[in-house]
Motif scaffolding. Sequence first.
Motif, PDB file in Angstrom:
ATOM      1  N   ILE A 193       0.675  -5.918   4.110  1.00  0.00           N
ATOM      2  CA  ILE A 193       0.552  -5.567   2.688  1.00  0.00           C
ATOM      3  C   ILE A 193      -0.094  -6.706   1.906  1.00  0.00           C
ATOM      4  O   ILE A 193      -0.986  -6.489   1.069  1.00  0.00           O
ATOM      5  CB  ILE A 193       1.928  -5.228   2.103  1.00  0.00           C
ATOM      6  CG1 ILE A 193       2.469  -3.933   2.714  1.00  0.00           C
ATOM      7  CG2 ILE A 193       1.864  -5.117   0.580  1.00  0.00           C
ATOM      8  CD1 ILE A 193       1.685  -2.697   2.352  1.00  0.00           C
ATOM      9  N   LEU A 194       0.312  -7.930   2.181  1.00  0.00           N
ATOM     10  CA  LEU A 194      -0.260  -9.077   1.471  1.00  0.00           C
ATOM     11  C   LEU A 194      -1.747  -9.237   1.793  1.00  0.00           C
ATOM     12  O   LEU A 194      -2.550  -9.576   0.918  1.00  0.00           O
ATOM     13  CB  LEU A 194       0.513 -10.344   1.825  1.00  0.00           C
ATOM     14  CG  LEU A 194       1.982 -10.376   1.363  1.00  0.00           C
ATOM     15  CD1 LEU A 194       2.665 -11.630   1.877  1.00  0.00           C
ATOM     16  CD2 LEU A 194       2.089 -10.287  -0.150  1.00  0.00           C
ATOM     17  N   MET A 195      -2.115  -8.971   3.045  1.00  0.00           N
ATOM     18  CA  MET A 195      -3.528  -9.066   3.412  1.00  0.00           C
ATOM     19  C   MET A 195      -4.337  -7.954   2.752  1.00  0.00           C
ATOM     20  O   MET A 195      -5.477  -8.175   2.318  1.00  0.00           O
ATOM     21  CB  MET A 195      -3.680  -9.011   4.929  1.00  0.00           C
ATOM     22  CG  MET A 195      -5.129  -9.163   5.401  1.00  0.00           C
ATOM     23  SD  MET A 195      -5.898 -10.730   4.903  1.00  0.00           S
ATOM     24  CE  MET A 195      -5.087 -11.865   6.046  1.00  0.00           C
ATOM     25  N   MET A 196      -3.775  -6.756   2.660  1.00  0.00           N
ATOM     26  CA  MET A 196      -4.469  -5.666   1.965  1.00  0.00           C
ATOM     27  C   MET A 196      -4.704  -6.029   0.496  1.00  0.00           C
ATOM     28  O   MET A 196      -5.783  -5.781  -0.051  1.00  0.00           O
ATOM     29  CB  MET A 196      -3.667  -4.377   2.072  1.00  0.00           C
ATOM     30  CG  MET A 196      -3.795  -3.671   3.407  1.00  0.00           C
ATOM     31  SD  MET A 196      -3.026  -2.037   3.349  1.00  0.00           S
ATOM     32  CE  MET A 196      -3.669  -1.307   4.865  1.00  0.00           C
ATOM     33  N   GLN A 197      -3.710  -6.612  -0.138  1.00  0.00           N
ATOM     34  CA  GLN A 197      -3.877  -7.054  -1.522  1.00  0.00           C
ATOM     35  C   GLN A 197      -5.016  -8.066  -1.627  1.00  0.00           C
ATOM     36  O   GLN A 197      -5.832  -8.016  -2.567  1.00  0.00           O
ATOM     37  CB  GLN A 197      -2.573  -7.683  -2.027  1.00  0.00           C
ATOM     38  CG  GLN A 197      -1.431  -6.707  -2.241  1.00  0.00           C
ATOM     39  CD  GLN A 197      -0.182  -7.416  -2.726  1.00  0.00           C
ATOM     40  OE1 GLN A 197       0.010  -8.611  -2.491  1.00  0.00           O
ATOM     41  NE2 GLN A 197       0.688  -6.679  -3.399  1.00  0.00           N
ATOM     42  N   GLU A 198      -5.087  -8.963  -0.665  1.00  0.00           N
ATOM     43  CA  GLU A 198      -6.133  -9.994  -0.668  1.00  0.00           C
ATOM     44  C   GLU A 198      -7.518  -9.368  -0.512  1.00  0.00           C
ATOM     45  O   GLU A 198      -8.464  -9.732  -1.227  1.00  0.00           O
ATOM     46  CB  GLU A 198      -5.871 -10.983   0.468  1.00  0.00           C
ATOM     47  CG  GLU A 198      -6.877 -12.114   0.549  1.00  0.00           C
ATOM     48  CD  GLU A 198      -6.556 -13.093   1.656  1.00  0.00           C
ATOM     49  OE1 GLU A 198      -7.510 -13.531   2.338  1.00  0.00           O
ATOM     50  OE2 GLU A 198      -5.365 -13.428   1.846  1.00  0.00           O
ATOM     51  N   LEU A 199      -7.648  -8.405   0.412  1.00  0.00           N
ATOM     52  CA  LEU A 199      -8.938  -7.754   0.633  1.00  0.00           C
ATOM     53  C   LEU A 199      -9.403  -7.013  -0.620  1.00  0.00           C
ATOM     54  O   LEU A 199     -10.589  -7.059  -0.978  1.00  0.00           O
ATOM     55  CB  LEU A 199      -8.842  -6.783   1.804  1.00  0.00           C
ATOM     56  CG  LEU A 199      -8.616  -7.389   3.191  1.00  0.00           C
ATOM     57  CD1 LEU A 199      -8.493  -6.285   4.225  1.00  0.00           C
ATOM     58  CD2 LEU A 199      -9.722  -8.362   3.563  1.00  0.00           C
ATOM     59  N   LEU A 200      -8.471  -6.347  -1.293  1.00  0.00           N
ATOM     60  CA  LEU A 200      -8.829  -5.645  -2.526  1.00  0.00           C
ATOM     61  C   LEU A 200      -9.273  -6.621  -3.604  1.00  0.00           C
ATOM     62  O   LEU A 200     -10.260  -6.389  -4.305  1.00  0.00           O
ATOM     63  CB  LEU A 200      -7.643  -4.821  -3.022  1.00  0.00           C
ATOM     64  CG  LEU A 200      -7.270  -3.572  -2.212  1.00  0.00           C
ATOM     65  CD1 LEU A 200      -6.018  -2.928  -2.777  1.00  0.00           C
ATOM     66  CD2 LEU A 200      -8.412  -2.576  -2.206  1.00  0.00           C
ATOM     67  N   ALA A 201      -8.536  -7.728  -3.741  1.00  0.00           N
ATOM     68  CA  ALA A 201      -8.876  -8.726  -4.757  1.00  0.00           C
ATOM     69  C   ALA A 201     -10.241  -9.348  -4.495  1.00  0.00           C
ATOM     70  O   ALA A 201     -10.967  -9.698  -5.439  1.00  0.00           O
ATOM     71  CB  ALA A 201      -7.800  -9.808  -4.803  1.00  0.00           C
ATOM     72  N   GLU A 202     -10.613  -9.478  -3.223  1.00  0.00           N
ATOM     73  CA  GLU A 202     -11.901 -10.064  -2.865  1.00  0.00           C
ATOM     74  C   GLU A 202     -13.031  -9.054  -2.939  1.00  0.00           C
ATOM     75  O   GLU A 202     -14.198  -9.412  -2.734  1.00  0.00           O
ATOM     76  CB  GLU A 202     -11.828 -10.643  -1.450  1.00  0.00           C
ATOM     77  CG  GLU A 202     -10.911 -11.854  -1.324  1.00  0.00           C
ATOM     78  CD  GLU A 202     -10.792 -12.337   0.109  1.00  0.00           C
ATOM     79  OE1 GLU A 202     -11.243 -11.610   1.025  1.00  0.00           O
ATOM     80  OE2 GLU A 202     -10.254 -13.436   0.313  1.00  0.00           O
TER      81      GLU A 202
END
Length: 357
Positions: A133-142
Amino acid sequence: MPVPEPINVAIIGAGGIAAKLHLPQLEEIPGVQIKILAGRKRERLEVLSKRHGGRIVTDYRAAIEDPGVNAVVISTPHPQHVAWGVLALQAGKHVFMQKPLAPSIAEADRFVAAVEQSDRSVYCLPQLTTPAILMMQELLAEGKLGQLSGGHCRFSHGGPEVYNAGVRELLGEAPLKAGEKLWFFEAGEAAVGALFDMGVYAIARLVGVLGEARRVMGMTAILHKPSQVEDTASLLIQFANGAITTAETGWCDGASTGRLMLHGTEGRVEMFGYSSNTITLYQQASKTNEDLAPIRTEIDCSKYPALNSHRQWVELIRAHAQPKLETAQAARHITEIMLAGLESGRTGRVVELKTGL
């Protein structure tokens, strides 16, 4: 090496989920002591006490108010969660809340109000602070997916009777007798069905990644189970950013499913299972050739710590902090979405959410 702050735990409603989840995870954490096991079935309590320790009581209030207890796990049937959670907060205890939070928005509001008046650390399942979940948030933010357009999440399994059979086997109990009913199927005891029991995982993940939802449509059915509440449900959810997602669930999935997908103008990302240390990113390979397969990348999420929910709660207690994702306010919003889905299923209309996060 400093000695960690002792966390003395009482489990309220100590039964199947305590045996499968709460007790095994808690006893692995240094400085955590199981002080009290409070439940309805003394035979189960005796088995759990022999395995994990803890004094047996049947008086939940006495367990919560015990001065030797500073943290309480709420694992009662759904409709009782808030009453005991509020009492624990009023008694000055830290609270770990089993999902779902409540079967009504009034109860959810009551719990949020109690949390806001307390300085205790409160952690509400489902767990969302996971590497994937944290990595998905990071990908969206990037911006790796471009503009987010949609998503899909499904969490489902074979039903409460499968869960119950596993619990009975774990505790050395005889199988359920023919004709014996499970509280999950009884409207008076469970209040809500598969949507709140399993759909909460799907909706929580969508909220955890996408944030606030605005509109909901839903359909529910009783397809296979001897149930007074729905055993199958699907929701169409539009989020504040405009993305339109689906959340599916049910008790009629013998093979079990756990999957989250997010779609955007530049690609999509997928996660399988309740938690994972890897996710798969698919990115647009060409802007002129639609037949060209997307570029697939397996992403290692281990840069984020894979801590189970109970260890996260204990670390929050010791840091005098609150979770970022598993908050009472988020649990309330997830409840609001599920209730809107039930309302839409009854009326056939879109339900506009009134408050959000």
